[in-house]
Design a protein around this motif. Sequence first.
Motif, PDB file in Angstrom:
ATOM      1  N   GLU A 111      47.261  20.872  31.737  1.00  0.00           N
ATOM      2  CA  GLU A 111      45.861  22.101  32.325  1.00  0.00           C
ATOM      3  C   GLU A 111      45.000  21.573  31.736  1.00  0.00           C
ATOM      4  N   GLY A 112      44.637  22.157  30.371  1.00  0.00           N
ATOM      5  CA  GLY A 112      43.372  21.428  30.186  1.00  0.00           C
ATOM      6  C   GLY A 112      43.240  22.863  29.210  1.00  0.00           C
ATOM      7  N   SER A 113      43.944  23.301  28.652  1.00  0.00           N
ATOM      8  CA  SER A 113      44.441  24.303  28.262  1.00  0.00           C
ATOM      9  C   SER A 113      44.318  23.697  26.269  1.00  0.00           C
ATOM     10  N   SER A 114      44.153  24.024  25.289  1.00  0.00           N
ATOM     11  CA  SER A 114      43.983  23.379  24.185  1.00  0.00           C
ATOM     12  C   SER A 114      44.799  24.565  22.710  1.00  0.00           C
ATOM     13  N   GLU A 115      45.301  24.114  21.921  1.00  0.00           N
ATOM     14  CA  GLU A 115      45.152  24.725  20.801  1.00  0.00           C
ATOM     15  C   GLU A 115      44.890  24.177  19.110  1.00  0.00           C
ATOM     16  N   VAL A 116      44.400  24.226  18.107  1.00  0.00           N
ATOM     17  CA  VAL A 116      43.973  23.692  17.350  1.00  0.00           C
ATOM     18  C   VAL A 116      44.112  24.342  15.902  1.00  0.00           C
ATOM     19  N   PHE A 117      44.589  24.428  14.909  1.00  0.00           N
ATOM     20  CA  PHE A 117      44.486  24.103  14.125  1.00  0.00           C
ATOM     21  C   PHE A 117      44.028  23.247  12.579  1.00  0.00           C
ATOM     22  N   GLU A 118      42.940  24.032  11.791  1.00  0.00           N
ATOM     23  CA  GLU A 118      42.959  23.617  10.593  1.00  0.00           C
ATOM     24  C   GLU A 118      43.190  24.440   9.398  1.00  0.00           C
ATOM     25  N   GLY A 119      43.217  23.782   8.580  1.00  0.00           N
ATOM     26  CA  GLY A 119      43.958  24.460   7.010  1.00  0.00           C
ATOM     27  C   GLY A 119      44.313  23.118   6.959  1.00  0.00           C
ATOM     28  N   ASP A 120      46.081  24.146   5.628  1.00  0.00           N
ATOM     29  CA  ASP A 120      46.909  24.303   4.651  1.00  0.00           C
ATOM     30  C   ASP A 120      48.404  23.939   5.820  1.00  0.00           C
ATOM     31  N   PHE A 121      49.226  22.567   5.174  1.00  0.00           N
ATOM     32  CA  PHE A 121      50.290  21.983   5.646  1.00  0.00           C
ATOM     33  C   PHE A 121      51.424  22.008   4.061  1.00  0.00           C
ATOM     34  N   SER A 122      52.786  22.842   4.413  1.00  0.00           N
ATOM     35  CA  SER A 122      53.490  22.116   3.228  1.00  0.00           C
ATOM     36  C   SER A 122      55.042  21.966   4.147  1.00  0.00           C
ATOM     37  N   GLN A 123      55.507  20.989   4.225  1.00  0.00           N
ATOM     38  CA  GLN A 123      56.859  21.002   4.479  1.00  0.00           C
ATOM     39  C   GLN A 123      56.697  20.816   5.976  1.00  0.00           C
ATOM     40  N   ASP A 124      55.684  20.222   6.464  1.00  0.00           N
ATOM     41  CA  ASP A 124      55.175  19.596   8.116  1.00  0.00           C
ATOM     42  C   ASP A 124      54.885  20.930   8.679  1.00  0.00           C
ATOM     43  N   LEU A 125      54.355  21.550   8.198  1.00  0.00           N
ATOM     44  CA  LEU A 125      54.088  23.305   8.781  1.00  0.00           C
ATOM     45  C   LEU A 125      52.599  23.888   8.019  1.00  0.00           C
ATOM     46  N   PRO A 126      51.952  24.891   8.811  1.00  0.00           N
ATOM     47  CA  PRO A 126      51.010  25.242   8.479  1.00  0.00           C
ATOM     48  C   PRO A 126      51.848  26.713   8.083  1.00  0.00           C
ATOM     49  N   GLU A 127      51.019  26.546   6.030  1.00  0.00           N
ATOM     50  CA  GLU A 127      51.084  27.706   5.269  1.00  0.00           C
ATOM     51  C   GLU A 127      49.761  27.454   3.936  1.00  0.00           C
ATOM     52  N   GLY A 128      50.060  28.514   3.637  1.00  0.00           N
ATOM     53  CA  GLY A 128      48.373  28.154   2.725  1.00  0.00           C
ATOM     54  C   GLY A 128      47.307  29.517   3.837  1.00  0.00           C
ATOM     55  N   TYR A 129      46.280  28.357   3.881  1.00  0.00           N
ATOM     56  CA  TYR A 129      45.221  29.414   4.498  1.00  0.00           C
ATOM     57  C   TYR A 129      44.893  28.972   5.420  1.00  0.00           C
ATOM     58  N   GLY A 130      44.907  28.906   6.683  1.00  0.00           N
ATOM     59  CA  GLY A 130      44.037  28.385   7.841  1.00  0.00           C
ATOM     60  C   GLY A 130      43.162  29.134   9.428  1.00  0.00           C
ATOM     61  N   GLU A 131      43.266  27.909  10.621  1.00  0.00           N
ATOM     62  CA  GLU A 131      41.956  28.568  10.966  1.00  0.00           C
ATOM     63  C   GLU A 131      42.879  28.252  12.996  1.00  0.00           C
ATOM     64  N   LEU A 132      43.783  29.180  13.523  1.00  0.00           N
ATOM     65  CA  LEU A 132      44.232  28.659  14.742  1.00  0.00           C
ATOM     66  C   LEU A 132      43.266  29.584  15.939  1.00  0.00           C
ATOM     67  N   LYS A 133      43.024  27.758  16.947  1.00  0.00           N
ATOM     68  CA  LYS A 133      42.359  28.130  17.883  1.00  0.00           C
ATOM     69  C   LYS A 133      42.433  28.081  19.209  1.00  0.00           C
ATOM     70  N   VAL A 134      43.226  29.432  20.017  1.00  0.00           N
ATOM     71  CA  VAL A 134      44.053  28.512  21.363  1.00  0.00           C
ATOM     72  C   VAL A 134      43.359  29.992  22.458  1.00  0.00           C
ATOM     73  N   ASP A 135      43.074  29.263  23.378  1.00  0.00           N
ATOM     74  CA  ASP A 135      43.035  29.714  25.262  1.00  0.00           C
ATOM     75  C   ASP A 135      42.513  31.793  24.755  1.00  0.00           C
ATOM     76  N   GLY A 136      41.758  31.894  24.977  1.00  0.00           N
ATOM     77  CA  GLY A 136      41.870  33.638  24.654  1.00  0.00           C
ATOM     78  C   GLY A 136      40.889  34.317  23.971  1.00  0.00           C
ATOM     79  N   TRP A 137      42.272  33.614  22.375  1.00  0.00           N
ATOM     80  CA  TRP A 137      42.216  33.862  20.823  1.00  0.00           C
ATOM     81  C   TRP A 137      41.708  33.200  19.451  1.00  0.00           C
ATOM     82  N   GLU A 138      41.657  33.473  18.407  1.00  0.00           N
ATOM     83  CA  GLU A 138      41.508  33.012  17.080  1.00  0.00           C
ATOM     84  C   GLU A 138      41.558  33.545  16.503  1.00  0.00           C
TER      85      GLU A 138
END
Length: 223
Positions: A111-138
């Motif tokens: 549909e064109g919507s996006s999700e973006v995460f940028e930051g720390d990963f551990s064991q395949d998952l976000p862990e620690g500090y990061g920035e998550l942007k989703v349509d409608g909120w950050e």
Amino acid sequence: PRTSADESAQAASATKRIDYANGDVYEGQVVAVLREDEDLEGDLGEGSVVSREGVEVDVPEEGEDEGKGVEGLHLPHGQGKMDYHTGEVYEGAWVRGRREGKGRWQKITPEGSSEVFEGDFSQDLPEGYGELKVDGWEYVGGFKGGRMEGKGEMRYTKKREVYRGDMLDNRRHGSGVLSFLQDDGTESGESVSMWYMDKMVGQGQARNLTISSLNLALGYIPK
């Protein structure tokens, strides 16, 4: 202190491309899998073996050097990019086939919507500090086990609200401050209160409340 990402960069070999059976494609640094590697499932004797990623390969004959790499089988290790068949893309640090360290994950829906995460990963998952942007909120702040947790800031662009405070299991939970975004991008009408599973508990203590922010709080936006 040395991190797993630092060790990853040292152990990684030259750039390779890996095409997975499910359609995922990886390009980047890799490490060869050894016969005694615990990341493999199945029989490590003669014949073939299926890796955790589902790639079938031949293993060395019994009696050969157990430290020899399995020909044709490598794991992402170091810096690289994975294009998933689901439409997701991850680019960043890897350790033995798992996202580990700094990285950027993105998904764009049909549909064109996006999700973006940028930051720390551990064991395949976000862990620690990061920035998550989703349509409608950050959201900017702490993560644990792939979920928003700890101290953070949530900006609801459509609701024109900003929350700063404690997060638990992707919800506002604990002590936090809620304010309202004005037309010029400034904030006003801060309210300090306690939160329980994304709901404000009791009466918040208002500060710097303006007529404009009061209208927003009541759901009324003047024409």
